[in-house]
Design a protein around this motif. Sequence first.
Motif, short mmCIF file in Angstrom:
data_model
loop_
_atom_site.label_atom_id
_atom_site.label_comp_id
_atom_site.label_asym_id
_atom_site.label_seq_id
_atom_site.Cartn_x
_atom_site.Cartn_y
_atom_site.Cartn_z
N UNK A 79 -28.57 37.82 64.01
CA UNK A 79 -28.43 36.37 63.99
C UNK A 79 -28.95 35.72 65.25
N UNK A 80 -28.53 34.49 65.45
CA UNK A 80 -29.01 33.71 66.58
C UNK A 80 -29.79 32.50 66.10
N UNK A 81 -29.76 31.44 66.88
CA UNK A 81 -30.45 30.20 66.53
C UNK A 81 -31.79 30.04 67.25
N UNK A 82 -31.95 30.75 68.36
CA UNK A 82 -33.15 30.57 69.18
C UNK A 82 -33.56 31.92 69.76
N UNK A 83 -34.76 32.36 69.45
CA UNK A 83 -35.29 33.61 70.00
C UNK A 83 -36.29 33.27 71.09
N UNK A 84 -36.11 33.90 72.24
CA UNK A 84 -36.93 33.63 73.42
C UNK A 84 -37.62 34.92 73.86
N UNK A 85 -38.89 34.83 74.18
CA UNK A 85 -39.64 35.95 74.76
C UNK A 85 -40.24 35.48 76.08
N UNK A 86 -40.13 36.32 77.09
CA UNK A 86 -40.74 36.04 78.39
C UNK A 86 -41.59 37.24 78.79
N UNK A 87 -42.76 36.94 79.34
CA UNK A 87 -43.68 38.03 79.68
C UNK A 87 -44.58 37.65 80.84
#
Length: 328
Positions: free
Chosen positions: A112-120
């Motif tokens: 679940x979750x409402x917001x998926x964030x990726x940082x690179x």
Amino acid sequence: MTALVERTGREAGARPGTGSGGTGTWRRGWLIAAAAVLSALVMVGHTRMPNGFGNPGSLLETFLPWLGMSVPVMLALAAVRRSAAAGVAVLLPAVVWCSLFGGLLMDKRSAGGDLTVVSHNVNDENPDPVRTARDLAATSPQLLALEELTSHTAPAYERALADTYPYHSVQGTVGLWSKYPLRDVEPVAIMPWTRALRATVDTPKGPVAVYAAHLASVRVLPSVGFTTARRNEAAVKLADAVRAEPLPRVVVVGDFNGTTDDRALRPVTSQLRSAQEEAGDGFGFSWPASFPVARIDQILVKGVIPVSSRILPPTGSDHLPVAAALRL
């Protein structure tokens, strides 16, 4: 005469400390036992390690989990020496390490979750920016933050991500791509040149303040030790910006060139929570990509709940991407 010799030999062989058993196992291996106690004390008291010339405290805290490797080494030495004292003493650093880091070994991820964030940190010398962009987009985050962009590579990322992310902003060497509208985007002055930005992301569940930052690099040099002054100054300025943030929901991502254990980053980390520590599986080491030994790429939050955190497969960078799903 023969009986006397045999009796004398048996008595000599039975003297404490000279045989293979008995109290001799407690009289051997005291150096190993002392090293075990010292290892435990270093782990427990790492915050008391001075951070003067060469910043040994920060250097220790960057690689603090690796002190656990001393436990199997000392346990093996205790076995070779057949030392009960050393074997018991090694339990001390083992218990301390488990109390400090054992929780990280549990899988705390959930769906679940409402917001998926990726940082690179994509690496300014990345040989294939387009492929890196496509690989990151394939993981389907709603927010994608990239660090170490250059004037030559930023257009390549913009073209490759244009179809997936209708909203984006590049400020200096950092960029933010979003599936949700961005507003109030501005650079954050943490260094003489732009290596941080702040934006409001208008998600379906309301606005979220997002900061993407790349703190100054650190070096280990023979003449000066672990050099962190510029990074520490940048951390303080980033912390000031986060402290002044009016929105209650805040996400701070980027390459911090330091771990959350590093005391020098506490101005930032004391205000926020680590998604990896709350909802990850393992240590989540992100650097170097070829053999990760430290998590210097962070996703930190306030006012939101981390649901899961993970490391993504390698790209053409010397860092691994980090990802987190958040509940707003």
